[in-house]
Scaffold this motif. Structure first.
Motif, short mmCIF file in Angstrom:
data_model
loop_
_atom_site.label_atom_id
_atom_site.label_comp_id
_atom_site.label_asym_id
_atom_site.label_seq_id
_atom_site.Cartn_x
_atom_site.Cartn_y
_atom_site.Cartn_z
N LEU A 162 0.83 -1.21 0.00
CA LEU A 162 0.00 0.00 0.00
C LEU A 162 0.86 1.26 0.00
CD1 LEU A 162 -2.76 -1.07 2.54
CD2 LEU A 162 -3.08 -0.65 0.10
N LEU A 163 1.90 1.26 0.82
CA LEU A 163 2.76 2.45 0.87
C LEU A 163 3.48 2.67 -0.45
CD1 LEU A 163 3.81 4.76 2.57
CD2 LEU A 163 5.65 3.26 3.36
N ALA A 164 3.90 1.59 -1.10
CA ALA A 164 4.58 1.72 -2.39
C ALA A 164 3.67 2.36 -3.44
CB ALA A 164 5.06 0.35 -2.86
N LEU A 165 2.37 2.07 -3.37
CA LEU A 165 1.42 2.65 -4.31
C LEU A 165 1.05 4.08 -3.91
CD1 LEU A 165 -0.95 -0.42 -4.73
CD2 LEU A 165 0.54 0.53 -6.50
N VAL A 169 2.02 9.31 -5.15
CA VAL A 169 0.94 10.25 -5.50
C VAL A 169 0.57 11.18 -4.34
CG1 VAL A 169 -0.02 8.71 -7.25
CG2 VAL A 169 -0.90 8.59 -4.91
N LEU A 170 0.90 10.79 -3.11
CA LEU A 170 0.48 11.58 -1.96
C LEU A 170 1.56 12.51 -1.42
CD1 LEU A 170 -1.53 9.09 0.29
CD2 LEU A 170 -2.39 10.65 -1.46
N TYR A 177 2.78 6.93 5.28
CA TYR A 177 3.70 6.02 5.97
C TYR A 177 2.91 4.77 6.36
CZ TYR A 177 1.37 7.43 10.27
OH TYR A 177 0.42 7.67 11.23
N HIS A 178 3.60 3.78 6.90
CA HIS A 178 2.89 2.69 7.56
C HIS A 178 3.63 2.31 8.82
CE1 HIS A 178 5.15 -1.09 7.18
NE2 HIS A 178 5.47 -0.77 5.94
N GLY A 181 1.66 -4.26 9.96
CA GLY A 181 1.36 -5.13 8.83
C GLY A 181 -0.11 -5.41 8.66
N GLU A 182 -1.00 -4.53 9.13
CA GLU A 182 -2.43 -4.80 9.10
C GLU A 182 -3.12 -4.30 7.84
OE1 GLU A 182 -4.13 -3.20 12.67
OE2 GLU A 182 -3.29 -4.77 13.93
N ARG A 183 -2.44 -4.39 6.69
CA ARG A 183 -3.03 -3.94 5.42
C ARG A 183 -3.46 -2.49 5.51
NH1 ARG A 183 -7.59 -6.17 5.13
NH2 ARG A 183 -7.59 -7.27 7.12
N LEU A 184 -2.59 -1.70 6.13
CA LEU A 184 -2.94 -0.33 6.48
C LEU A 184 -1.90 0.65 5.96
CD1 LEU A 184 -5.29 0.75 8.38
CD2 LEU A 184 -3.53 0.94 10.14
N VAL A 185 -2.38 1.76 5.40
CA VAL A 185 -1.52 2.88 5.07
C VAL A 185 -2.11 4.10 5.75
CG1 VAL A 185 -2.73 3.48 2.90
CG2 VAL A 185 -0.31 4.09 3.21
#
Length: 275
Positions: A162-165, A169-170, A177-178, A181-185
Motif C-alpha cells: 500500500l505504501l509503495a502505491l 501520489v500523496l 507512511y505505515h 502489517g495490518e493492510r494499512l496505510v
C-alpha cells in the motif's frame, strides 16, 4: 553504546516497549522511572491516537509526554489533554482520498481524531478500532474538518504494498507512511513526522540531537531514529530499521529498551550515590 547520560529518551510503543501480548513489563516501567528520577525527559512517540494512551499513562504513573498520531498530536499524560496539534486540512483530505481511491481501488478510508473515528462504507474495522464506535458517513462529512490522520485499509494488499502505491501520489499533499502489517496505510500533514514533533519539543527544552536517544521498530520510526544522536532498533524490527540504527538490541518481549536504560541510568540513592 553512548557513554554520555542522555537528556532526552524517545521511544515508540507497539513493537518496541509494548510486548507482543499487549502488556508493558514492570521492568520497563521501572527503567523509565530511572530516567525520570535522573532528571531526563522521556517521550513516548507513537502512531496511537490519545484515546489509546490511557493504559500507557496508567502503567507509567501518568508521567511524561506522548507524541501521538505519528507526530500530529502532543499529549500530556499527567493532564490527559492534547496540548499541541498539526492537522491535515479539509482540502488536503479530499485530494488525498481521491488519489488513494484512484491508485488503490477497493481501499476503505477513515479519518482519525484524538477521541474518535469516522469512515466510509468500505473501511474495514481493525484491532485498533475495536474500542471506538465508528461513524459511517459520506465524503462531505468525512472530510469536513481538519484532522490528525487519514487512514486507508485494503482487503488484501500488505502495508508495504500500500505504501509503495500511495507514496508517489500523496507525497506533495500529505505525508504517507505505515506502522504495522495490518493492510494499512496512514497519512499525516505534510512536513509532520515523529521526528518533526520530537525536534520541536527538544528545541523548547534546549536539547540537541546529540543529547537524545531513540528506540523504534517500524518504518514510521525512521525519521525519529535518524534525528536522534543515538538510535536503537529492537531485534524484532522491520528490516529497514535494522539497516539504519546505530545499535540492535533485544526484542520487545525481552525488554531490550529497559536493558539499555538500566545501563545508561544506573540506580542512585536519595543522596546521589550509586547503589
Amino acid at each position: 553504546m553512548t557513554s554520555v547520560t542522555p537528556r532526552l529518551v524517545a521511544t515508540d510503543l507497539d513493537g518496541t516497549i509494548v510486548r507482543s501480548d499487549g502488556t508493558v513489563s514492570a521492568r520497563t516501567v521501572a527503567a523509565f522511572d530511572r530516567v525520570r528520577r535522573a532528571g531526563a525527559l522521556f517521550v513516548f512517540v507513537t502512531g496511537r491516537p490519545p484515546r489509546l494512551m490511557r493504559d500507557i499513562a496508567e502503567a507509567f504513573g501518568h508521567h511524561g509526554l506522548a507524541i501521538c498520531s505519528n507526530g500530529a498530536l502532543l499529549y500530556d499524560m499527567s493532564r490527559g489533554e492534547v496540548v499541541g496539534e498539526n492537522l491535515i486540512q479539509p482540502e488536503e483530505l479530499v485530494e488525498a482520498a481521491r488519489l488513494l481511491r484512484t491508485v488503490i481501488p477497493g481501499i476503505g478510508l477513515a479519518v482519525e481524531y484524538a477521541e474518535g473515528l469516522t469512515a466510509d462504507e468500505l473501511y474495514e474495522v481493525g484491532d485498533w478500532d475495536r474500542d471506538v464506535t465508528i461513524r459511517r458517513v459520506g465524503d462531505s462529512e468525512l472530510f469536513r474538518h481538519p484532522a490528525p490522520k487519514l487512514i486507508g485499509r485494503h482487503p488484501t494488499l500488505s502495508a508495504d504494498e500500500l505504501l509503495a502505491l500511495a507514496a508517489p501520489v500523496l507525497a506533495s499533499i500529505v505525508t504517507p507512511y505505515h506502522a504495522n502489517g495490518e493492510r494499512l496505510v496512514e497519512a499525516i500533514a505534510t512536513g509532520v513526522s515523529k521526528a518533526s514533533a520530537l525536534r520541536e519539543l527538544a528545541d523548547r527544552q534546549g536539547i540537541s540531537p546529540v543529547g537524545a536517544i531513540a528506540f523504534g521498530d517500524m518504518p514510521n520510526d525512521l525519521p525519529m531514529l535518524s534525528w536522534a544522536g543515538t538510535s536503537y532498533g529492537v531485534a524484532n524490527s522491520h528490516a529497514r530499521v535494522l539497516e539504519l540504527v546505530d545499535h540492535v538490541i533485544s526484542s520487545q518481549d525481552d525488554d531490550g529498551v529497559a536493558e539499555v536504560l538500566e545501563r545508561l541510568f544506573p540506580e542512585v540513592d536519595l543522596a546521589g550515590a550509586d547503589r
